[in-house]
Design a protein around this motif. Structure first.
Motif, PDB file in Angstrom:
ATOM      1  N   PRO A 123      79.452-115.258  17.951  1.00 22.38           N
ATOM      2  CA  PRO A 123      80.194-114.073  17.532  1.00 22.38           C
ATOM      3  C   PRO A 123      81.627-114.465  17.154  1.00 22.38           C
ATOM      4  O   PRO A 123      82.239-115.298  17.838  1.00 22.38           O
ATOM      5  CB  PRO A 123      80.192-113.181  18.775  1.00 22.38           C
ATOM      6  CG  PRO A 123      79.043-113.668  19.599  1.00 22.38           C
ATOM      7  CD  PRO A 123      78.940-115.137  19.316  1.00 22.38           C
ATOM      8  N   PRO A 124      82.170-113.884  16.096  1.00 22.03           N
ATOM      9  CA  PRO A 124      83.539-114.221  15.675  1.00 22.03           C
ATOM     10  C   PRO A 124      84.546-113.957  16.800  1.00 22.03           C
ATOM     11  O   PRO A 124      84.476-112.939  17.495  1.00 22.03           O
ATOM     12  CB  PRO A 124      83.792-113.279  14.495  1.00 22.03           C
ATOM     13  CG  PRO A 124      82.436-112.869  14.022  1.00 22.03           C
ATOM     14  CD  PRO A 124      81.541-112.899  15.228  1.00 22.03           C
ATOM     15  N   GLY A 125      85.446-114.906  17.000  1.00 22.17           N
ATOM     16  CA  GLY A 125      86.504-114.756  17.994  1.00 22.17           C
ATOM     17  C   GLY A 125      86.069-114.888  19.433  1.00 22.17           C
ATOM     18  O   GLY A 125      86.860-114.649  20.341  1.00 22.17           O
ATOM     19  N   SER A 126      84.810-115.280  19.663  1.00 22.67           N
ATOM     20  CA  SER A 126      84.307-115.417  21.035  1.00 22.67           C
ATOM     21  C   SER A 126      84.582-116.818  21.566  1.00 22.67           C
ATOM     22  O   SER A 126      84.973-117.717  20.827  1.00 22.67           O
ATOM     23  CB  SER A 126      82.802-115.146  21.074  1.00 22.67           C
ATOM     24  OG  SER A 126      82.093-116.204  20.448  1.00 22.67           O
ATOM     25  N   GLY A 127      84.326-116.992  22.851  1.00 17.84           N
ATOM     26  CA  GLY A 127      84.429-118.307  23.473  1.00 17.84           C
ATOM     27  C   GLY A 127      83.099-119.031  23.522  1.00 17.84           C
ATOM     28  O   GLY A 127      82.922-119.958  24.306  1.00 17.84           O
ATOM     29  N   VAL A 128      82.147-118.618  22.690  1.00 20.04           N
ATOM     30  CA  VAL A 128      80.797-119.179  22.701  1.00 20.04           C
ATOM     31  C   VAL A 128      80.757-120.538  22.025  1.00 20.04           C
ATOM     32  O   VAL A 128      81.317-120.726  20.944  1.00 20.04           O
ATOM     33  CB  VAL A 128      79.805-118.224  21.994  1.00 20.04           C
ATOM     34  CG1 VAL A 128      78.438-118.893  21.816  1.00 20.04           C
ATOM     35  CG2 VAL A 128      79.672-116.921  22.774  1.00 20.04           C
ATOM     36  N   ARG A 129      80.075-121.462  22.688  1.00 17.96           N
ATOM     37  CA  ARG A 129      79.723-122.732  22.056  1.00 17.96           C
ATOM     38  C   ARG A 129      78.307-123.075  22.480  1.00 17.96           C
ATOM     39  O   ARG A 129      77.833-122.652  23.532  1.00 17.96           O
ATOM     40  CB  ARG A 129      80.726-123.830  22.393  1.00 17.96           C
ATOM     41  CG  ARG A 129      80.725-124.332  23.798  1.00 17.96           C
ATOM     42  CD  ARG A 129      81.793-125.433  23.957  1.00 17.96           C
ATOM     43  NE  ARG A 129      81.770-126.041  25.240  1.00 17.96           N
ATOM     44  CZ  ARG A 129      82.425-125.622  26.309  1.00 17.96           C
ATOM     45  NH1 ARG A 129      83.171-124.542  26.236  1.00 17.96           N
ATOM     46  NH2 ARG A 129      82.342-126.253  27.450  1.00 17.96           N
ATOM     47  N   GLN A 155      78.888-121.227  27.442  1.00 19.11           N
ATOM     48  CA  GLN A 155      77.979-122.224  26.888  1.00 19.11           C
ATOM     49  C   GLN A 155      76.591-121.616  26.771  1.00 19.11           C
ATOM     50  O   GLN A 155      76.068-121.076  27.749  1.00 19.11           O
ATOM     51  CB  GLN A 155      77.914-123.449  27.791  1.00 19.11           C
ATOM     52  CG  GLN A 155      79.209-124.217  27.867  1.00 19.11           C
ATOM     53  CD  GLN A 155      79.019-125.452  28.697  1.00 19.11           C
ATOM     54  OE1 GLN A 155      78.380-126.407  28.255  1.00 19.11           O
ATOM     55  NE2 GLN A 155      79.559-125.450  29.909  1.00 19.11           N
ATOM     56  N   VAL A 156      76.016-121.687  25.593  1.00 20.96           N
ATOM     57  CA  VAL A 156      74.653-121.238  25.361  1.00 20.96           C
ATOM     58  C   VAL A 156      73.784-122.485  25.247  1.00 20.96           C
ATOM     59  O   VAL A 156      74.013-123.321  24.368  1.00 20.96           O
ATOM     60  CB  VAL A 156      74.550-120.372  24.088  1.00 20.96           C
ATOM     61  CG1 VAL A 156      73.098-119.993  23.816  1.00 20.96           C
ATOM     62  CG2 VAL A 156      75.431-119.131  24.211  1.00 20.96           C
ATOM     63  N   VAL A 157      72.827-122.609  26.154  1.00 26.94           N
ATOM     64  CA  VAL A 157      71.964-123.781  26.195  1.00 26.94           C
ATOM     65  C   VAL A 157      70.838-123.585  25.177  1.00 26.94           C
ATOM     66  O   VAL A 157      70.027-122.672  25.301  1.00 26.94           O
ATOM     67  CB  VAL A 157      71.391-123.996  27.608  1.00 26.94           C
ATOM     68  CG1 VAL A 157      70.509-125.239  27.650  1.00 26.94           C
ATOM     69  CG2 VAL A 157      72.527-124.091  28.636  1.00 26.94           C
ATOM     70  N   THR A 158      70.835-124.443  24.152  1.00 23.59           N
ATOM     71  CA  THR A 158      69.840-124.330  23.089  1.00 23.59           C
ATOM     72  C   THR A 158      69.770-125.628  22.296  1.00 23.59           C
ATOM     73  O   THR A 158      70.721-126.420  22.303  1.00 23.59           O
ATOM     74  CB  THR A 158      70.178-123.153  22.139  1.00 23.59           C
ATOM     75  OG1 THR A 158      69.110-122.988  21.203  1.00 23.59           O
ATOM     76  CG2 THR A 158      71.488-123.371  21.405  1.00 23.59           C
ATOM     77  N   HIS A 159      68.659-125.810  21.614  1.00 25.74           N
ATOM     78  CA  HIS A 159      68.526-126.925  20.670  1.00 25.74           C
ATOM     79  C   HIS A 159      68.570-126.414  19.241  1.00 25.74           C
ATOM     80  O   HIS A 159      68.454-127.200  18.307  1.00 25.74           O
ATOM     81  CB  HIS A 159      67.203-127.679  20.918  1.00 25.74           C
ATOM     82  CG  HIS A 159      67.187-128.405  22.219  1.00 25.74           C
ATOM     83  ND1 HIS A 159      67.880-129.560  22.443  1.00 25.74           N
ATOM     84  CD2 HIS A 159      66.575-128.105  23.395  1.00 25.74           C
ATOM     85  CE1 HIS A 159      67.687-129.963  23.687  1.00 25.74           C
ATOM     86  NE2 HIS A 159      66.906-129.089  24.283  1.00 25.74           N
TER      87      HIS A 159
END
Length: 178
Positions: free
Chosen positions: A84-90, A74-78
């Motif tokens: 990144p493609p294929g990552s687990g980032v949200r 989890q990336v905390v942002t507004h």
């Protein structure tokens, strides 16, 4: 059950980056002396939480690489950022307690790593959500920069839970907050 850990490197005077988010001072030490220790640490991690400055720094430093694969992050942002493609980032914002609960769920019994920066870790600390801080103090002073843990008020006393020394003068201190 896993723990919520703030794992970070700091200058001796308590900064994790320069004012402009530069880490050249840290990268100058190399990572050979720390690699085995890091590998053991990351093997116990099931999810990540980081701030947008940390996420963007990683994208600038290694634009074609995401080192955490599909691990939930989890990336905390507004702001509207690109994962990144294929990552687990949200990307997420809102109540830090909900962000933590989601990270703990995603970790599935493993540890949650609060990667950074200090502002995100301070939110976790002020909400009583950090179990431990693992701080590797590097033998350098920066004089100014991004603070290690910019809390708005004094914390409760922390208990020293362990230490590790590294070749080259760095020392990791592990503190329990619970």
């Amino acid at each position: 059950m896993g723990k919520v850990l703030y794992y970070v490197a700091s200058s001796l005077d308590g900064f994790i980056a320069t004012e402009d988010h530069n880490l050249d001072w840290l990268l100058a030490f190399g990572f050979e002396a720390f690699q085995d220790h890091y590998d053991k640490f990351i093997a116990g991690v099931g999810s990540l939480v980081m701030g947008s400055a940390t996420f963007e720094w990683m994208g600038r430093e290694e634009p074609d690489t995401w080192p955490y694969g599909t691990m939930p992050c989890q990336v905390v942002t507004h702001r509207n950022l690109q994962a990144p493609p294929g990552s687990g980032v949200r990307f997420t914002s809102g109540d830090i307690r909900q962000i933590c609960a989601d990270a703990v769920r995603d970790a599935a019994g493993r540890n949650v790593w609060v990667v950074g920066g200090g502002d995100v870790a301070a939110q976790f600390a002020e909400a009583g959500l950090l179990d431990e801080m693992w701080v590797t103090y590097m033998p350098v002073a920066l004089g100014a920069g991004r603070r290690l843990l910019p809390v708005s008020a004094p914390t409760a006393p922390m208990r020293l839970a362990g230490t590790t020394s590294f070749n080259g003068g760095a020392a990791e201190l592990r503190f329990s907050l619970t």
